[in-house]
Each structure stands twice: as C-alpha cells, then as structure tokens.
Design an enzyme around this catalytic site. Sequence first.
Site, short mmCIF file in Angstrom:
data_model
loop_
_atom_site.label_atom_id
_atom_site.label_comp_id
_atom_site.label_asym_id
_atom_site.label_seq_id
_atom_site.Cartn_x
_atom_site.Cartn_y
_atom_site.Cartn_z
N LYS A 51 35.49 41.45 41.45
CA LYS A 51 35.74 42.65 40.65
C LYS A 51 36.40 43.73 41.50
O LYS A 51 37.34 44.40 41.07
CB LYS A 51 34.43 43.17 40.05
CG LYS A 51 33.91 42.28 38.92
CD LYS A 51 32.47 42.60 38.52
CE LYS A 51 31.97 41.57 37.50
NZ LYS A 51 30.56 41.73 37.15
N GLN A 95 25.58 45.20 38.92
CA GLN A 95 25.63 43.73 38.84
C GLN A 95 24.23 43.18 38.52
O GLN A 95 23.27 43.50 39.20
CB GLN A 95 26.16 43.16 40.16
CG GLN A 95 26.39 41.66 40.12
CD GLN A 95 27.47 41.24 39.12
OE1 GLN A 95 28.53 41.86 39.05
NE2 GLN A 95 27.20 40.20 38.35
N ASP A 118 30.55 48.25 31.14
CA ASP A 118 30.02 46.91 30.90
C ASP A 118 29.56 46.75 29.44
O ASP A 118 29.31 45.64 28.98
CB ASP A 118 28.83 46.63 31.83
CG ASP A 118 29.15 45.55 32.85
OD1 ASP A 118 30.14 44.83 32.65
OD2 ASP A 118 28.39 45.43 33.83
#
Length: 290
Positions: A51, A95, A118
């Site tokens: 990412k 994460q 997200d």
Amino acid sequence: MIIDGLEISAAIRAECAAAAAAHLAAVGTPPGLAVILVGENPASVSYVTAKERACKETGIRSFALRLPADVPQSRLLAEIRRLNGDRAVHGILVQLPLPKHIDESEVIRAIAPEKDVDGFHPVSLGKLLLGEDTFVSCTPAGILEMLKRSGVETAGRHVVVVGRSNIVGKPVANLLLQKRANATVTVCHTGTPDLGRFTRQADILVVAAGRPGTVTADMVKPGAVVIDVGVNRVPDASKKSGFRLVGDVDFDGVAAVASRITPVPGGVGPMTIAMLLSNTVKSARQAAGL
Ligand code: NAP
C-alpha cells in the site's frame, strides 16, 4: 477469458496519479494517507508495504505508523485522534487484524468518517446501505469497478455472493442491489445448506469464503462470470517462501465452465489497493472543496 485485475488496476492507478498531481497543483500539498500497522504479522507487513509503495508511485504522501504488538489500546486511539486532526492526512488506514487485546470495532469507530478510506466505519457502512455517497470499502468497490470496466452487465442478472463478512460479503451484496447496479442478489454462508444449489443459479458468482476449493466446476453455471476474492496460503515446497497463494475457487476446473474468471493472484487483490488510492484522492478533493 481472464478478467485481469493487474491491467484494470493499472488504469485506475494512472487516473489516481493524474488526480493527485492536479490536487498538488491546486492546493500545494499532495493527498496524504496514514497507514497504521500494529505488530509484525508477515501478511500484514506485506500488505502495508504494498500500500505504501502504491502511494509513492501515485504521488500520494504516506505517513507510516508502526506500533509494537503490545501497544496499549489507549495509545493507538490517541494516535488516531491525532491523525484525525492532521490536515495533511486525508485517509487513515489501520491494518487488520489487530492483536487480541485491542477492540477492533472501537478502533474503527475512532477514525473520523471523513477520513475512513477503508470504508469500515459504521457511518460509511450505514450510508452504503442507504445508497448515499460514501467511502465504499476497497475490495467491494474494486469488484464493482472490475465488473464495470470489463463490460460485465449487472442489471437484471442474478449475483450469488458466498460470504457475509463486514468487509467483503455484506458490502458487495449491498452495492450490487443498489439501483445503480440493479442486480438480484443472493448471499450464502456456512448456514446455507447445499451451497451448489445456489451457486449454480448465479450469472455472476462472487466468492469470499476464505477457504480454498469452496467452489468447484460442478457448482458453476456454464457461461457464468466468477469473481474469486479469496487469498489463501497453501504449502508449496517448490517456492522459496514455502507457500503459494490460491483463491477460494478451483481455478482450472471452473475456468473451463465460466465465461470469465478472475485469477489469484492478479485479480481482486490489485483492485483493492487501487480503490484505496482512489478513496484517498477522493477524500483529499473533498477536504479541499474541489
Ligand atoms: P471471513 O471474515 O472469514 O468471512 C468468510 C465468510 O465466508 C463468512 O461469512 C463465512 O460464513 C463464509 N463461508 C466460509 N466458508 C464457507 C462455505 N464453505 N460455504 C459458505 N460460506 C462460507 O473472510 P473475509 O474477510 O470476507 O475474506 C474472505 C476471503 O477473501 C479471504 O480469503 C480473504 O483473505 C480474502 N480477501 C481478499 C481481499 C483482496 O484484496 N483480494 C480483501 C479482503 C479479503 P459464516 O458467516 O457463516 O461464518
């Protein structure tokens, strides 16, 4: 025919790079994404690294925050609050999974919804359910974009989704039943008796079960479009790493029956990262009023 996630995601990344450059020219600062990693889970480390590399290649500034596996939850929440107030940061990504002593849902709720790139915050998911503009979680958004850019019509088709997780199954099912996509959607899970009875009815089959071999050729209608979301490590002594990645679908068997199929790797995975970049650019543009 293969639906090539690498090719489609490359096009989206190029669009994001152009939008990031335009943002920099207009505002004087690039879009910014904070990436928080707690602990050193090898899969998480590799996702986070990918990412951050993608951000760099796109002209998005990434702010890496690495915290030890035993970090107190209060410290993590304090860092998120700090990033919520940082004007250089337009997206905050934590994460997952987090270590057991940390309450994931409390952490997700701490992220300001306007920086929830997200799309896991209850506000984002609620807006998705209502059909309002919001940050759609990256994997479901990537699946829809993949179908659109490959010319797969969803309107009037029967889509069967295998899996009902909050990050894949539920949001992708909800996106597909919005008027925009106009599909008829069936969602299957471990409580579904005789999975094949349902998957064989699918014009488009989306599989997000997290188990290799969940869908075999006899479970697929000839000519169906198959989207394999699964990413599973299976032991492989011929690889240096000792494992290889496979999806949830028996690729060789199903490819002979389906009209189109996504490979693993190189299918949904790269789309997920591309949509993260896209959401970050969108957030930066919104923050700048562009
Ligand atoms: P998850 O939270 O474990 O959910 C799996 C879902 O599949 C659950 O709803 C489960 O049902 C259902 N399921 C499992 N086995 C089944 C079976 N045999 N028949 C019917 N339903 C079954 O997983 P997830 O987070 O959604 O992820 C799914 C897969 O996608 C994983 O392999 C993950 O690594 C991968 N993934 C890939 C990306 C990407 O970027 N490519 C992103 C996210 C996830 P119950 O609810 O009844 O338990």
